[in-house]
Design an enzyme around this catalytic site. Structure first.
Site, short mmCIF file in Angstrom:
data_model
loop_
_atom_site.label_atom_id
_atom_site.label_comp_id
_atom_site.label_asym_id
_atom_site.label_seq_id
_atom_site.Cartn_x
_atom_site.Cartn_y
_atom_site.Cartn_z
CG ASN A 7 -1.82 1.15 1.32
OD1 ASN A 7 -1.78 2.04 0.48
ND2 ASN A 7 -2.67 1.16 2.34
NE ARG A 88 -6.19 1.46 -0.04
CZ ARG A 88 -6.25 2.60 0.62
NH1 ARG A 88 -5.17 3.10 1.17
NH2 ARG A 88 -7.39 3.24 0.76
CG HIS A 177 -13.29 3.16 3.57
ND1 HIS A 177 -14.04 4.11 4.21
CD2 HIS A 177 -11.99 3.45 3.85
CE1 HIS A 177 -13.24 4.94 4.86
NE2 HIS A 177 -11.99 4.56 4.65
NE ARG A 238 -10.68 12.21 4.76
CZ ARG A 238 -10.65 10.92 4.45
NH1 ARG A 238 -11.69 10.34 3.87
NH2 ARG A 238 -9.58 10.20 4.71
CD GLU A 381 -9.15 -1.32 4.73
OE1 GLU A 381 -8.69 -1.00 5.84
OE2 GLU A 381 -9.51 -0.50 3.89
#
Ligand code: ADP
Length: 397
Positions: A7, A88, A177, A238, A381
């Protein structure tokens, strides 16, 4: 079969090496502060003590060289044992509904998606290109965060703005996601002992970023993040859903530039904007000490989750299970309780003792009388990327 998952971010590279026979992590690590005066490399071999090193790494090429050397030196993978590298990739646009074996054409297509993910896709690509240079003989597979959401119907993914913005510029909801939502959905099906294709689920990934998905008969039909990861739930820094006209006010009345507005909404909003803290554990500590802004932040965070649960209930009609995951979803019993509070009319009844006691990787926290099962599932993940890369390889043979 062993698979390495990478990643690559702009200044960091996370990695995990999996033995696919029993889906065990053999080695995992992170290289950080790449490009700064001194970078760091933390890694851990199975059950051994973690290792921490400081070293100069001027770019991703050097970082990956370090990674592959330490992989070879660790003994976790011997010559010829590594079957492939799974990368990823944040944005796959409309092009990628599935993982893709990396070819020059796929690299071009991922590069073509840079305008949609200017912060992420360039770093992901750098990781891919440098891995190809260093480990060119190995098959490499791109796994996309957006792919799971490509099953959204048009009326869910289109924004009500001039059609040309979609047809010419790709402006639409993509969602993110996806690897996590897809993984916990599969785990939920396994836990419930039913085929995923027969299940309707609401999945809540609550980490530093947060998103909700509505899954109908195993397919994602709506998700809260949009064209970018800024839309949807309130997050650590956010804003999530806000009035789009706020941008005009911030620009015209307060004189903020587009860059300043972007930073304000991405980095200085959400929980941090409300109480000055973005880490959920820190917010709880402040609230426990009586801080009213932290209490408000928690109330807003839970309220906005509840609104999405209600909306996705309406989308799905029938909901078999609600799944909590991510650092907050997996660990924060208080927030789970608040998010489900008052939803018994929807058949959502949480059992307080089971909620407090929830033991990962998978816990059922609903009351016996609850129509909707409430599950807490540890997301993985990296493992899901490895599984998807393995499937992609098998399909090629
Ligand atoms: P990322 O989205 O970067 O992968 P994580 O999924 O690890 O992040 O989630 C990070 C968030 O999880 C942080 O806000 C952190 O405070 C929160 N978190 C971790 N452990 C707990 C806990 N025990 N209680 C509440 N929040 C927690």
């Amino acid at each position: 079969m062993k698979i390495l998952v990478l990643n690559a971010g702009s200044s960091s590279i996370k990695y995990s090496l999996f033995a696919m026979s029993d889906r065990r992590v053999l080695l995992s690590g992170i290289l950080e502060r790449i490009g700064e005066a001194m970078a760091t490399h933390r890694y851990r071999l199975s059950d051994a003590e973690p290792v921490y090193l400081e070293l100069p790494l001027v770019n991703h090429q050097q970082a990956l060289q370090t990674l592959f050397s330490s992989l070879a030196a660790s003994g976790a993978v011997r010559d010829g044992e590594l079957a492939c590298i799974g990368h990823r990739v944040v944005h796959g646009g409309e092009m990628f509904r599935q993982p893709a074996l990396i070819t020059p054409e796929v690299i071009k297509q991922i590069a073509g998606m840079i305008p949609l993910a200017p912060l992420h896709n360039p770093a992901n690509l750098l990781g891919i290109e440098e891995s190809l240079r260093l480990m060119g003989k190995l098959p490499q597979v791109a796994v996309f965060d957006t792919a799971f959401h490509q099953s959204l119907p048009d009326y869910a993914y289109r924004y009500p703005i001039p059609a040309e913005l979609y047809s010419r510029h790709g402006v639409r909801r993509y969602g993110f996601h996806g690897t996590s939502h897809g993984y916990v959905a599969k785990q939920a099906a396994e836990t419930l002992g039913k085929p995923l294709q027969e299940l309707n689920l609401i999945t809540l990934h609550l980490g530093n970023g947060a998103s909700a998905s509505a899954i109908e008969n195993g397919l994602c039909v709506d998700t809260s993040m949009g064209m970018t990861p800024l839309e949807g739930l309130m997050m650590g820094t956010r804003c999530g859903d806000i009035d789009p006209a706020l941008h005009f006010y911030l620009g015209r009345s307060l004189g903020l530039s587009l860059e300043a507005i972007e930073k304000l909404l991405n980095n200085d909003s959400g929980c941090r904007g409300i109480c000055g803290e973005n880490d959920m554990r820190g917010i709880h500590a402040m609230a426990d000490a009586g801080d009213p802004a932290a209490k408000l932040s928690l109330a807003m965070y839970a309220y906005r989750i509840k609104k999405y649960i209600g909306a996705y209930f309406a989308v799905l009609g029938r909901v078999d299970a609600l799944v909590f995951t991510g650092g907050i979803g997996e660990n924060d019993a208080w927030l789970r309780q608040q998010s489900c509070d008052g939803l018994s009319a929807l058949g959502i009844e949480l059992d307080p003792a089971r909620n407090q006691a929830s033991i990962l990787p998978c816990a059922a926290i609903h009351a016996d009388s609850s129509r909707v099962k409430l599950l807490v599932i540890h997301t993985q993940e990296e493992l899901e990327i490895a599984i998807q890369a393995e499937t992609c390889l098998k399909n090629l043979n």
